[in-house]
Design a protein around this motif. Structure first.
Motif, mmCIF file in Angstrom:
data_model
loop_
_atom_site.group_PDB
_atom_site.id
_atom_site.type_symbol
_atom_site.label_atom_id
_atom_site.label_comp_id
_atom_site.label_asym_id
_atom_site.label_seq_id
_atom_site.Cartn_x
_atom_site.Cartn_y
_atom_site.Cartn_z
ATOM 1 N N THR A 35 27.474 26.854 -56.393
ATOM 2 C CA THR A 35 26.383 27.328 -55.941
ATOM 3 C C THR A 35 25.437 26.361 -54.908
ATOM 4 O O THR A 35 24.930 26.761 -54.011
ATOM 5 C CB THR A 35 25.373 27.928 -56.872
ATOM 6 O OG1 THR A 35 26.327 28.884 -57.724
ATOM 7 C CG2 THR A 35 24.330 28.808 -56.382
ATOM 8 N N ARG A 36 25.295 25.406 -55.361
ATOM 9 C CA ARG A 36 24.608 24.322 -54.813
ATOM 10 C C ARG A 36 25.333 23.951 -53.302
ATOM 11 O O ARG A 36 24.662 23.370 -52.273
ATOM 12 C CB ARG A 36 24.340 22.977 -55.588
ATOM 13 C CG ARG A 36 23.771 21.843 -55.029
ATOM 14 C CD ARG A 36 23.574 20.577 -56.069
ATOM 15 N NE ARG A 36 24.488 20.128 -56.493
ATOM 16 C CZ ARG A 36 25.166 19.162 -55.654
ATOM 17 N NH1 ARG A 36 24.813 18.836 -54.496
ATOM 18 N NH2 ARG A 36 26.502 18.758 -56.204
ATOM 19 N N ARG A 37 26.742 23.845 -53.551
ATOM 20 C CA ARG A 37 27.347 23.130 -52.298
ATOM 21 C C ARG A 37 27.684 24.163 -50.963
ATOM 22 O O ARG A 37 27.727 23.840 -49.858
ATOM 23 C CB ARG A 37 28.724 22.930 -52.640
ATOM 24 C CG ARG A 37 28.744 21.646 -53.857
ATOM 25 C CD ARG A 37 30.145 21.388 -54.341
ATOM 26 N NE ARG A 37 30.106 20.385 -55.130
ATOM 27 C CZ ARG A 37 30.356 18.991 -55.104
ATOM 28 N NH1 ARG A 37 30.716 18.853 -53.834
ATOM 29 N NH2 ARG A 37 30.311 18.025 -55.958
ATOM 30 N N LEU A 38 27.847 25.638 -51.526
ATOM 31 C CA LEU A 38 28.274 26.387 -50.327
ATOM 32 C C LEU A 38 27.485 26.402 -49.186
ATOM 33 O O LEU A 38 27.723 26.659 -48.036
ATOM 34 C CB LEU A 38 28.436 27.678 -51.070
ATOM 35 C CG LEU A 38 29.202 28.664 -50.448
ATOM 36 C CD1 LEU A 38 30.833 28.090 -49.891
ATOM 37 C CD2 LEU A 38 29.604 29.970 -51.134
ATOM 38 N N ALA A 74 30.805 33.327 -54.382
ATOM 39 C CA ALA A 74 31.086 33.557 -52.988
ATOM 40 C C ALA A 74 30.567 34.878 -52.655
ATOM 41 O O ALA A 74 30.172 34.991 -51.289
ATOM 42 C CB ALA A 74 32.513 33.043 -52.723
ATOM 43 N N ILE A 75 31.195 35.790 -53.271
ATOM 44 C CA ILE A 75 30.583 37.402 -52.902
ATOM 45 C C ILE A 75 29.061 37.449 -52.742
ATOM 46 O O ILE A 75 28.511 37.988 -51.761
ATOM 47 C CB ILE A 75 31.304 38.153 -53.694
ATOM 48 C CG1 ILE A 75 32.717 38.512 -53.491
ATOM 49 C CG2 ILE A 75 30.850 39.757 -53.670
ATOM 50 C CD1 ILE A 75 33.687 39.385 -54.358
ATOM 51 N N SER A 76 28.405 36.983 -53.852
ATOM 52 C CA SER A 76 26.862 37.060 -53.776
ATOM 53 C C SER A 76 26.277 36.244 -52.641
ATOM 54 O O SER A 76 25.295 36.788 -51.866
ATOM 55 C CB SER A 76 26.332 36.356 -55.226
ATOM 56 O OG SER A 76 26.800 37.399 -56.282
ATOM 57 N N GLU A 218 26.544 45.907 -49.001
ATOM 58 C CA GLU A 218 26.521 46.928 -50.141
ATOM 59 C C GLU A 218 27.726 47.338 -50.574
ATOM 60 O O GLU A 218 27.796 47.615 -51.782
ATOM 61 C CB GLU A 218 25.506 48.245 -49.749
ATOM 62 C CG GLU A 218 24.071 47.871 -49.237
ATOM 63 C CD GLU A 218 24.037 47.783 -47.823
ATOM 64 O OE1 GLU A 218 23.032 48.364 -47.135
ATOM 65 O OE2 GLU A 218 25.049 47.468 -47.031
ATOM 66 N N GLU A 219 28.656 47.664 -49.874
ATOM 67 C CA GLU A 219 29.930 48.142 -50.491
ATOM 68 C C GLU A 219 30.901 46.730 -50.874
ATOM 69 O O GLU A 219 31.885 47.546 -51.485
ATOM 70 C CB GLU A 219 30.654 48.768 -48.993
ATOM 71 C CG GLU A 219 30.037 49.936 -48.631
ATOM 72 C CD GLU A 219 30.583 50.818 -47.308
ATOM 73 O OE1 GLU A 219 30.655 51.699 -47.230
ATOM 74 O OE2 GLU A 219 30.967 49.922 -46.560
ATOM 75 N N LEU A 220 30.756 45.552 -50.545
ATOM 76 C CA LEU A 220 31.402 44.601 -51.001
ATOM 77 C C LEU A 220 31.291 44.773 -52.570
ATOM 78 O O LEU A 220 30.558 44.493 -53.319
ATOM 79 C CB LEU A 220 30.943 43.177 -50.502
ATOM 80 C CG LEU A 220 31.723 42.006 -50.750
ATOM 81 C CD1 LEU A 220 32.980 41.954 -50.132
ATOM 82 C CD2 LEU A 220 30.923 40.951 -50.262
#
Length: 240
Positions: A35-38, A74-76, A218-220
């Protein structure tokens, strides 16, 4: 064509930008701190190309299968960026990306199907088989199964030869970890260390874009394959 791709499926974190046929990437092997790196990685690849988020055509992300936590990060992140820029998303199979990475690491495997395999825990694997002609499409349905079921399919299915194996799920078939019969898996060689990388996700996303395989933010949705376990985890998270 400008596609930003993200991945945190397994023990690595990466962001890549496909910009008019050229790929730039930031990649690090890290079990934690995804989360911190992306987002800093995203900023770096965009800055390197002199682009801002609104100039992209689409975002791409590994849709799974993979670890529940890894996929969710990654998806969020992709959903947030896609919402902010009002851009479509291209979901890419993490197993297809794994196979594509194996082809890049092993040029001699280029013409052969790759059996991509991730450890699904509980003595099971996520797996699929990907040919060079249609690298996004598994030759058998992507599945979560135990090694004996995988071996039965590999031995009985009418598949081009030779086959090669990629991904950490193949440790179940190693001489040290597996029953003797698993050593009969019909693969010419395996690479357990090849990672899933955002650069492969970006490159695989391009033909998917051309076929119109996009969704809105929204659909992901992630593809876990093991739906019962995932549902229990989701329920626990929502109850906190």
């Amino acid at each position: 064509m400008k596609i930003l791709a993200l991945d945190t499926t397994s023990g690595a974190c990466s962001a890549a930008l496909l910009c008019d046929g050229q790929v730039s990437e930031r990649f690090v092997r890290a079990e934690r701190d995804h989360t911190r790196r992306l987002l800093p990685m995203v900023d770096e690849v965009l800055a390197e190309a002199g682009l801002v988020l609104g100039q992209l055509d689409a975002l791409a992300v590994s849709r799974g299968p993979g670890s529940f936590t890894g996929l969710r990060i990654a998806i969020s992140c992709t959903q947030g960026l896609a919402f902010a820029a009002d851009k479509p998303v291209i979901p890419v199979s993490s197993l297809a990306a794994l196979a594509a990475g194996a082809r890049r690491a092993h040029p001699q495997w280029q013409a052969s199907p790759i059996v991509a395999m991730l450890d699904a825990r509980m003595q099971q694997v996520y797996w699929g088989i990907y040919g060079a002609a249609a690298p996004n499409d598994s030759l058998v349905p992507e599945a979560v199964q135990n090694p004996a079921q995988v071996l039965q399919t590999l031995q009985s299915a009418d598949l081009p030869r030779p086959l090669y194996g990629a991904g950490p799920g193949w440790h179940y078939f190693s001489a040290a970890a597996a029953p003797a019969e698993f050593a009969e898996a019909p693969v010419a060689a395996t690479d357990l260390e090849v990672p899933i990388r955002a650069r492969e996700i970006a490159e695989l996303a391009l033909p998917l874009w051309e076929r119109g395989a996009t969704v809105s933010a929204e659909e992901l949705e992630p593809l876990y394959l093991r739906n019962e376990v995932t549902w229990q985890k989701r329920q626990k998270i929502r109850s906190k």
